[in-house]
Design a protein around this motif. Structure first.
Motif, PDB file in Angstrom:
ATOM      1  N   ALA A 100       0.828  -1.209   0.000  1.00  0.00           N
ATOM      2  CA  ALA A 100       0.000   0.000   0.000  1.00  0.00           C
ATOM      3  C   ALA A 100       0.861   1.256   0.000  1.00  0.00           C
ATOM      4  N   LEU A 103       2.095   2.334  -3.488  1.00  0.00           N
ATOM      5  CA  LEU A 103       1.127   2.839  -4.458  1.00  0.00           C
ATOM      6  C   LEU A 103       1.440   4.281  -4.819  1.00  0.00           C
ATOM      7  N   GLU A 107      -3.137   6.129  -7.261  1.00  0.00           N
ATOM      8  CA  GLU A 107      -3.689   4.805  -6.986  1.00  0.00           C
ATOM      9  C   GLU A 107      -4.180   4.668  -5.547  1.00  0.00           C
ATOM     10  N   ALA A 108      -3.810   5.618  -4.684  1.00  0.00           N
ATOM     11  CA  ALA A 108      -4.160   5.532  -3.255  1.00  0.00           C
ATOM     12  C   ALA A 108      -5.592   6.028  -3.046  1.00  0.00           C
ATOM     13  N   GLN A 111     -10.991   2.908  -2.432  1.00  0.00           N
ATOM     14  CA  GLN A 111     -11.122   1.463  -2.622  1.00  0.00           C
ATOM     15  C   GLN A 111      -9.878   0.737  -2.098  1.00  0.00           C
ATOM     16  N   GLN A 112      -8.698   1.320  -2.312  1.00  0.00           N
ATOM     17  CA  GLN A 112      -7.481   0.716  -1.786  1.00  0.00           C
ATOM     18  C   GLN A 112      -7.478   0.760  -0.260  1.00  0.00           C
ATOM     19  N   TYR A 113      -7.953   1.852   0.299  1.00  0.00           N
ATOM     20  CA  TYR A 113      -8.051   1.963   1.760  1.00  0.00           C
ATOM     21  C   TYR A 113      -8.960   0.868   2.322  1.00  0.00           C
ATOM     22  N   TYR A 137      -5.220 -10.193  -1.264  1.00  0.00           N
ATOM     23  CA  TYR A 137      -5.049  -8.736  -1.188  1.00  0.00           C
ATOM     24  C   TYR A 137      -4.186  -8.229  -2.340  1.00  0.00           C
ATOM     25  N   ALA A 141      -5.385  -5.609  -5.045  1.00  0.00           N
ATOM     26  CA  ALA A 141      -4.731  -4.300  -5.077  1.00  0.00           C
ATOM     27  C   ALA A 141      -4.211  -3.993  -6.475  1.00  0.00           C
ATOM     28  N   LEU A 144      -7.211  -3.075  -8.683  1.00  0.00           N
ATOM     29  CA  LEU A 144      -7.686  -1.717  -8.441  1.00  0.00           C
ATOM     30  C   LEU A 144      -6.755  -0.670  -9.052  1.00  0.00           C
ATOM     31  N   SER A 145      -5.481  -1.019  -9.208  1.00  0.00           N
ATOM     32  CA  SER A 145      -4.512  -0.096  -9.804  1.00  0.00           C
ATOM     33  C   SER A 145      -4.468  -0.216 -11.328  1.00  0.00           C
TER      34      SER A 145
END
Length: 242
Positions: A100, A103, A107-108, A111-113, A137, A141, A144-145
């Motif tokens: 994380a 990122l 990208e942060a 949704q990443q949180y 995960y 992750a 999502l990126s």
């Protein structure tokens, strides 16, 4: 606004002076935040324990020129203690927060949180193999990126799969025609497991053989590090446990 509030996951901390810490956090609405927590290393600190790695907190911050300043912190998820108590959970959590932290700001996202909070909560609760939680995960992750691995069609030409080769630089599974010479093969059970990990189908994950789990972990690690364009130091601790 010079003062703002947000929900955060603490990724890492660094000592500053005799009593302060620099805290790196992934927030829900403001991306990655680096802030100074004054006096948190003193035994009299009211919120020092709330700003340790793997903790989730509601914080109030003052916006500074280079580093923000933590003014208040209220605990939302005390995941640190149960994670630290188990070595496998601890090492998996370290890989997650390091990922994380790697990122880019773009990208942060929220949704990443939420993904990271959910992963740390699952590790703290137990009941799932830490390596499976970690692999799930990492795949999510990356998705999502914008780097979801191709698992159902050739990453290069789009030919429907399943295919027998997996090449991280090409984006996932590839067909025979697109696979470079010497490309590693992926067993059908391993491919099924990777699909289950990214979809959260835990019945399939739990039923997978030890060989498939080990193979999937290796592919997930290679894929993640390739697309992050750097190694994840914490992964070396996981590899020694395999």
């Amino acid at each position: 606004m010079p003062t703002y509030r947000d929900e955060v996951v603490v990724l890492r901390t660094h000592k500053l002076g005799e009593a302060d810490r620099i805290v790196t956090m992934l927030s829900r609405r403001h991306g990655k935040v680096r802030a100074v927590a004054k006096g948190v290393r003193r035994t009299s600190s009211k919120f020092g324990a709330r700003l340790e790695p793997f903790m989730v907190a509601d914080v109030q911050l003052y916006q500074g020129r280079t580093l923000d300043i933590v003014q208040q912190a209220e605990s939302l998820g005390s995941y640190g203690a149960p994670i630290v108590a188990d070595y496998d959970r601890y090492t998996a959590a370290h890989v997650m927060v390091e990922t994380a932290d790697r990122l880019n700001e773009a990208e942060a996202t929220a949704q990443q949180y939420l993904l990271l909070v959910g992963g740390l909560r699952t590790l703290a609760q137990g009941g799932r193999a830490p390596r499976g939680v970690l692999d799930s995960y990492l795949l999510r992750a990356m998705a999502l990126s914008g780097w979801a691995p191709a698992l159902d069609a050739c990453a290069r030409c789009g030919t429907p799969g399943p295919h027998e080769w997996f090449v991280a630089p090409l984006g996932g599974s590839v067909c025979r025609a697109c696979a470079p010479a010497g490309s590693p093969r992926i067993h059908p059970e391993t491919l099924l497991l990777m699909r289950a990990l990214i979809a959260g189908e835990w019945e399939i994950v739990d039923a997978a053989s030890a060989h498939a789990r080990s193979a999937a972990s290796g592919l997930v690690a290679a894929y993640t590090q390739y697309h992050l364009e750097r190694g994840i130091r914490s992964l070396s601790q996981m590899e020694t446990r395999r």
